[in-house]
Design an enzyme around this catalytic site. Structure first.
Site, PDB file in Angstrom:
ATOM      1  N   TYR A   1      24.120  77.964  62.921  1.00 42.04           N
ATOM      2  CA  TYR A   1      22.813  78.407  62.435  1.00 42.04           C
ATOM      3  C   TYR A   1      21.912  78.879  63.574  1.00 42.04           C
ATOM      4  O   TYR A   1      21.081  79.776  63.380  1.00 42.04           O
ATOM      5  CB  TYR A   1      22.154  77.318  61.575  1.00 42.04           C
ATOM      6  CG  TYR A   1      22.850  77.215  60.246  1.00 42.04           C
ATOM      7  CD1 TYR A   1      22.707  78.223  59.298  1.00 42.04           C
ATOM      8  CD2 TYR A   1      23.715  76.171  59.960  1.00 42.04           C
ATOM      9  CE1 TYR A   1      23.390  78.174  58.097  1.00 42.04           C
ATOM     10  CE2 TYR A   1      24.395  76.109  58.750  1.00 42.04           C
ATOM     11  CZ  TYR A   1      24.230  77.121  57.821  1.00 42.04           C
ATOM     12  OH  TYR A   1      24.910  77.090  56.634  1.00 42.04           O
TER      13      TYR A   1
ATOM     14  N   ARG B   1      22.750  82.482  64.104  1.00 45.27           N
ATOM     15  CA  ARG B   1      22.217  83.328  63.024  1.00 45.27           C
ATOM     16  C   ARG B   1      20.693  83.449  63.146  1.00 45.27           C
ATOM     17  O   ARG B   1      20.110  84.499  62.898  1.00 45.27           O
ATOM     18  CB  ARG B   1      22.619  82.774  61.657  1.00 45.27           C
ATOM     19  CG  ARG B   1      24.132  82.760  61.453  1.00 45.27           C
ATOM     20  CD  ARG B   1      24.518  82.447  60.030  1.00 45.27           C
ATOM     21  NE  ARG B   1      24.280  83.575  59.140  1.00 45.27           N
ATOM     22  CZ  ARG B   1      25.126  84.591  58.971  1.00 45.27           C
ATOM     23  NH1 ARG B   1      26.256  84.636  59.623  1.00 45.27           N
ATOM     24  NH2 ARG B   1      24.826  85.578  58.148  1.00 45.27           N
TER      25      ARG B   1
ATOM     26  N   GLN C   1      19.767  85.256  47.738  1.00 48.62           N
ATOM     27  CA  GLN C   1      20.692  84.255  48.280  1.00 48.62           C
ATOM     28  C   GLN C   1      20.577  84.240  49.805  1.00 48.62           C
ATOM     29  O   GLN C   1      21.170  83.395  50.462  1.00 48.62           O
ATOM     30  CB  GLN C   1      22.133  84.608  47.903  1.00 48.62           C
ATOM     31  CG  GLN C   1      22.407  84.553  46.415  1.00 48.62           C
ATOM     32  CD  GLN C   1      23.816  85.037  46.099  1.00 48.62           C
ATOM     33  OE1 GLN C   1      24.789  84.327  46.303  1.00 48.62           O
ATOM     34  NE2 GLN C   1      23.921  86.255  45.628  1.00 48.62           N
ATOM     35  N   ASN C   2      19.834  85.198  50.331  1.00 46.51           N
ATOM     36  CA  ASN C   2      19.772  85.329  51.791  1.00 46.51           C
ATOM     37  C   ASN C   2      18.827  84.315  52.410  1.00 46.51           C
ATOM     38  O   ASN C   2      17.771  84.010  51.852  1.00 46.51           O
ATOM     39  CB  ASN C   2      19.330  86.743  52.170  1.00 46.51           C
ATOM     40  CG  ASN C   2      20.335  87.779  51.716  1.00 46.51           C
ATOM     41  OD1 ASN C   2      21.462  87.427  51.381  1.00 46.51           O
ATOM     42  ND2 ASN C   2      19.938  89.038  51.691  1.00 46.51           N
TER      43      ASN C   2
ATOM     44  N   ASP D   1      17.647  84.884  55.456  1.00 43.76           N
ATOM     45  CA  ASP D   1      16.770  85.606  56.385  1.00 43.76           C
ATOM     46  C   ASP D   1      15.410  85.838  55.720  1.00 43.76           C
ATOM     47  O   ASP D   1      15.229  85.579  54.531  1.00 43.76           O
ATOM     48  CB  ASP D   1      17.428  86.926  56.834  1.00 43.76           C
ATOM     49  CG  ASP D   1      17.597  87.932  55.692  1.00 43.76           C
ATOM     50  OD1 ASP D   1      16.612  88.218  54.986  1.00 43.76           O
ATOM     51  OD2 ASP D   1      18.727  88.444  55.502  1.00 43.76           O
TER      52      ASP D   1
ATOM     53  N   HIS E   1      19.124  79.791  48.546  1.00 40.65           N
ATOM     54  CA  HIS E   1      19.993  79.058  49.468  1.00 40.65           C
ATOM     55  C   HIS E   1      19.278  78.571  50.731  1.00 40.65           C
ATOM     56  O   HIS E   1      19.922  78.234  51.712  1.00 40.65           O
ATOM     57  CB  HIS E   1      21.207  79.926  49.849  1.00 40.65           C
ATOM     58  CG  HIS E   1      22.137  80.150  48.688  1.00 40.65           C
ATOM     59  ND1 HIS E   1      23.098  81.136  48.669  1.00 40.65           N
ATOM     60  CD2 HIS E   1      22.246  79.497  47.509  1.00 40.65           C
ATOM     61  CE1 HIS E   1      23.758  81.078  47.511  1.00 40.65           C
ATOM     62  NE2 HIS E   1      23.260  80.102  46.789  1.00 40.65           N
TER      63      HIS E   1
ATOM     64  N   GLY F   1      23.923  94.009  46.789  1.00 40.13           N
ATOM     65  CA  GLY F   1      24.680  93.516  47.940  1.00 40.13           C
ATOM     66  C   GLY F   1      25.160  92.088  47.847  1.00 40.13           C
ATOM     67  O   GLY F   1      24.991  91.318  48.790  1.00 40.13           O
ATOM     68  N   THR F   2      25.790  91.757  46.739  1.00 44.40           N
ATOM     69  CA  THR F   2      26.386  90.416  46.649  1.00 44.40           C
ATOM     70  C   THR F   2      27.768  90.504  46.030  1.00 44.40           C
ATOM     71  O   THR F   2      28.004  91.300  45.128  1.00 44.40           O
ATOM     72  CB  THR F   2      25.493  89.440  45.844  1.00 44.40           C
ATOM     73  OG1 THR F   2      26.229  88.227  45.621  1.00 44.40           O
ATOM     74  CG2 THR F   2      25.049  90.019  44.508  1.00 44.40           C
ATOM     75  N   SER F   3      28.671  89.665  46.535  1.00 46.00           N
ATOM     76  CA  SER F   3      30.039  89.675  46.021  1.00 46.00           C
ATOM     77  C   SER F   3      30.135  88.913  44.696  1.00 46.00           C
ATOM     78  O   SER F   3      31.182  88.905  44.066  1.00 46.00           O
ATOM     79  CB  SER F   3      30.991  89.064  47.047  1.00 46.00           C
ATOM     80  OG  SER F   3      30.562  87.763  47.380  1.00 46.00           O
TER      81      SER F   3
END
Ligand code: OAD
Length: 229
Positions: free
Chosen positions: A53, A56, A86-87, A89, A104, A170-172
């Site tokens: 972390y 990041r 979900q980011n 940042d 998250h 932009g998410t899987s």
């Protein structure tokens, strides 16, 4: 104003230079993300977790919002916009978006390991072993790890259940419960999924898939949505 909900994932920030989790086989120093971001990893190897972390967080101080983040801000002129990301940042906030819910957790925040209500914002990148809360216990990243509950999922579900428009970016769509949120959007709501490798999504009505990068697809869609109001 119509309610517009954005569900964003790692691809949202990819063009800012933040790497996604699963694009380059999802490994960090030969560890699967699930092996680094978990309570067991923290118990067995806190140094590794802190380092993951810290790296990041360090990167976050060096990157900027991209055209996709900036375009979403313009939507606030004509829509009641809520971003559920979900980011971890803070690029949506730095772009200027007002309502951002971090499902998250947040990279720049840390919290006490004995009292989860003690949350602090770091103004630097490094969290060290030995950094303690005011009650004397070790601080940990303010992140939802694999195997932990997602405290804000109830609020997120309520938000999406009232949406007129949903933009998934932009998410899987593989990490639950976040990936299931789209299923709570009203059938009549108009949904868009912007991702160059958009995963097949079945059983969702009124869904338009746009196989483009966020930096291209989001500004274009935003312009269309602003004209149509
Ligand atoms: P993933 O890494 O699983 O997926 C990233 C998605 O972004 C993929 O579908 C890519 O095709 C897409 N993508 C890549 N470049 C893009 C671009 N320029 N524009 C738009 N899309 C692009 O990331 P998430 O789905 O966000 O959880 O992962 C979900 C969760 O798994 C994360 O929040 C994290 C991780 O473990 C925690 O840390 C708890």
């Amino acid at each position: 104003m119509k309610k517009l909900v954005v569900l964003s994932g790692a691809g949202m920030s990819a063009e800012s230079g933040v790497s996604t989790f699963r694009d380059s086989n999802g490994l960090w120093q030969n560890h699967r993300i699930e092996e680094v971001a978990s309570p067991i990893a923290w118990q067995n190897n806190p140094g590794m977790v802190l380092e993951f972390y810290n790296q990041r967080r360090k990167q976050l101080f060096e990157v900027e919002p991209n055209a996709g983040h900036l375009a979403l801000v313009k939507l606030e002129e004509k829509y009641d916009v809520q971003i559920v990301t979900q980011n971890v940042d803070d690029l949506h906030e730095r772009a200027g978006s007002t309502n951002v819910l971090h499902l998250h957790g947040e990279l720049k925040k840390v919290r006490s390991t004995i009292d989860s209500s003690l949350v602090y914002t770091l103004d630097h990148w490094e969290l060290k072993w030995g950094d303690k809360c005011e009650k004397g216990s070790q601080l940990r990243p303010h992140i939802v790890w694999f195997g932990e509950g997602v405290p804000l999922i109830g609020i997120a579900t309520e938000i999406i259940s009232e949406a007129d428009f949903v933009l998934v970016i932009g998410t899987s769509m593989v990490v639950y419960p976040a990936a299931g949120l789209i299923g709570y959007a009203p059938e009549s709501s108009l949904k868009y999924y912007i991702d160059p490798k958009a995963f097949p999504v079945s059983g969702i009505s009124n869904l338009t898939v746009i196989k483009e990068k966020a930096g291209d697809g989001v500004p274009r869609l935003v312009d269309e949505l602003l004209v149509d109001v």
